[in-house]
Write a protein that holds these residues in place. Structure first.
Motif, PDB file in Angstrom:
ATOM      1  N   ARG A   5       8.077  27.235 -33.506  1.00 21.78           N
ATOM      2  CA  ARG A   5       8.860  27.698 -32.361  1.00 21.78           C
ATOM      3  C   ARG A   5       8.859  26.677 -31.229  1.00 21.78           C
ATOM      4  NH1 ARG A   5       6.504  33.922 -31.827  1.00 21.78           N
ATOM      5  NH2 ARG A   5       7.855  34.897 -33.423  1.00 21.78           N
ATOM      6  N   ALA A   6       7.739  25.981 -31.074  1.00 21.68           N
ATOM      7  CA  ALA A   6       7.630  24.993 -29.999  1.00 21.68           C
ATOM      8  C   ALA A   6       8.566  23.819 -30.222  1.00 21.68           C
ATOM      9  CB  ALA A   6       6.185  24.498 -29.898  1.00 21.68           C
ATOM     10  N   VAL A   7       8.929  23.573 -31.461  1.00 20.40           N
ATOM     11  CA  VAL A   7       9.764  22.415 -31.797  1.00 20.40           C
ATOM     12  C   VAL A   7      11.242  22.797 -31.840  1.00 20.40           C
ATOM     13  CG1 VAL A   7      10.135  20.559 -33.464  1.00 20.40           C
ATOM     14  CG2 VAL A   7       7.839  21.534 -33.164  1.00 20.40           C
ATOM     15  N   PHE A   8      11.568  23.941 -32.433  1.00 25.81           N
ATOM     16  CA  PHE A   8      12.966  24.322 -32.644  1.00 25.81           C
ATOM     17  C   PHE A   8      13.500  25.295 -31.598  1.00 25.81           C
ATOM     18  CE2 PHE A   8      11.719  22.668 -36.707  1.00 25.81           C
ATOM     19  CZ  PHE A   8      12.881  22.091 -37.227  1.00 25.81           C
ATOM     20  N   GLY A   9      12.620  25.872 -30.793  1.00 28.08           N
ATOM     21  CA  GLY A   9      13.044  26.904 -29.862  1.00 28.08           C
ATOM     22  C   GLY A   9      12.911  28.276 -30.495  1.00 28.08           C
TER      23      GLY A   9
END
Length: 492
Positions: free
Chosen positions: A98-102
């Protein structure tokens, strides 16, 4: 502040879901990753992978062994490297994603990962049910029928649910001791299988072209480590941050590499003079036919146990992935729902489908592309020193630091989508020469013919994300809170 929500003890149901594990609850050592990945790879599915190298790709035994070493050790070194995010952020792989792709952008990779896990579980469940059916026939003379097939599927699924439902601590304990037991049984079985090898054909077989070796490495990597790369962090999240990352990489590579090298090499030896293994609709029966009759029961027990070791890990990860997708139930309930789908898939393979390995290889080919695209993006992000905000990971609203633009981190999402398109251009998925499921327009080029669409996807995903994302230190704008000074060196 992350509060304690876990009951991570052997024999107790783990009550933590995808919430990051606080430092106060972390324990263990790097050796746990060795047993985890050894357990995941002692199943008999490694034998037909090796048989394919010789029967379909035309490799000599020495080339097949080289391919087994490079494909298995190399791909699981990558699994180990990606699992460092779990040690760093304390959460499952797709939750950290989630931190990378939103928060919204992560839905696509998470869905693909869940489909991958369900597919692997179905393959393992089907094969294990075949093993149990053969065991009942050999030991008690009970012949296969529809009702008995359903019962065998349910028995294996119940065993999987028991272990996966209890959770992390129980899995780690069982991995070590059951691996020793089933590993010894597999070694005994392998010793008898070696006696069936047609050594004259093995030694006289000509070497295949260099392109076939490259393709073989890609085939083994996509069929082994690449399929687990999106789950490594799930099992490293309870480990202390202070464990050196290189130890996790080495433990993962050797834990999986040792059993895979032996099984794949043996499968290559067996297929040199007999193609029955690689063409069998029931691989368990094909291997059983090669053994003395009195070895059948130990072999079938080893086959069943080895598949169970792999399946409970996959089911555990699938449950976490379903929660990351938005299923609002306790982790154990998510696992229970997953095994229902596993049961339905087993029914299809055993009672409806005509071919076992055709759909298996096609499944591997197609899902390897989006998973590899995700790996490319995640690898670049990790190399830039990503840190994780535990509160932001769990906040799926617009207030999350990982909301980005309308819930999408556009550089990562764009890199993933473009990488999938690029990989599929070079991909051909078919169950036979006449049954082509998908063929990209560039599948007849060198990369396509050698089955390297997944490698193209990984490279493109990494390149696009590296070019489109800003090169900045990973603070809140880059998707994470600054790392405490005393933890900055823990990842070296």
């Amino acid at each position: 502040m992350t509060v304690s929500k876990t009951n991570d003890r052997v024999g107790a149901i783990e009550t933590r879901g995808i919430e990051p594990v606080p430092d106060s609850e972390r324990r263990g050592h790097a050796g746990q990753m060795f047993w985890t990945w050894f357990a995941a790879n002692i199943s008999i599915l490694g034998l037909p992978l090796g048989a394919t190298l010789v029967a379909f790709r035309g490799l000599s035994i020495w080339q097949a062994v080289l391919v087994a070493v490079l494909g298995s050790f190399g791909s699981f070194a990558l699994v180990g490297a990606l699992s460092l995010a779990g040690k760093k952020g304390g959460a499952p792989a797709l939750t950290l994603s989630r931190a990378v792709f939103g928060q919204r952008g992560n839905a696509g990779p998470t869905l693909i990962s869940w489909l991958s896990r369900v597919g692997w579980e179905t393959i393992s469940t089907t094969t294990a049910a075949y093993a149990l059916l053969a065991l009942l026939d050999t030991a008690f003379g009970i012949r296969q029928n529809t009702v008995l097939t359903l019962v065998c599927l349910l028995i294996f699924i119940a065993c999987t649910l028991l272990i996966s439902g209890l959770g992390h601590a129980t899995i780690m304990w069982i991995n070590k001791w059951a691996t020793v037991l089933f590993g010894v049984l597999n070694l005994v079985v392998m010793g008898f299988l070696i006696k069936t090898v047609d050594w004259s054909r093995v030694l006289d077989a000509p070497a295949g072209p260099a392109g076939a070796v490259v393709a073989g490495v890609g085939f083994i990597a996509s069929g082994t480590g690449i399929g687990w790369a999106n789950a490594g962090a799930d099992y490293a999240r309870y480990l202390p941050r202070s464990i050196p990352g290189r130890r996790l990489v080495v433990a993962s590579a050797f834990g999986a590499g040792i059993p895979l090298m032996l099984l794949i090499s043996l499968g290559s030896l067996l297929s040199a003079g007999d193609r029955s293994l690689v063409t069998a609709s029931d691989p368990v029966a094909a291997i059983n036919a090669m053994l003395p009759s009195w070895m059948a029961i130990p072999y079938l027990i080893a086959a069943f146990g080895g598949l169970l070791m792999s399946n409970h890990l996959s089911t555990y990860s699938a449950g976490l992935t379903m929660i990351t997708l938005g299923l609002r139930v306790p982790r154990a309930y998510a696992v229970a729902l997953d095994v229902v789908l596993m049961f339905l898939g087993g029914i299809y393979f055993m009672l409806i489908a005509d071919d076992f390995y055709g759909p298996f290889s096609t499944f591997l080919t197609l899902l390897a592309v989006p998973i590899s695209a995700w790996i490319g993006v995640i690898a670049v992000d990790s190399l830039r020193g990503r840190t994780y905000d535990p509160d932001a990971l769990m906040d799926t609203t617009r207030t999350s630091a990982y909301w980005y633009t309308r819930g999408l981190h556009l550089p990562a999402v764009l890199g993933w989508v473009l990488a999938i398109v690029a990989g599929l251009l070079f991909t051909k998925a078919s169950t036979s020469a006449s049954d082509v499921w998908f063929a990209g327009p560039l599948s007849d080029t060198w990369f396509g013919v050698n089955g390297l669409g997944w490698a193209v996807a990984m490279a493109v995903g990494a390149a696009v994300y590296a070019l489109c994302s800003r090169r900045t230190s990973p603070g809140p704008d880059a998707g994470g809170a600054p790392a405490p000074a005393d933890l900055q060196g823990a990842e070296r």
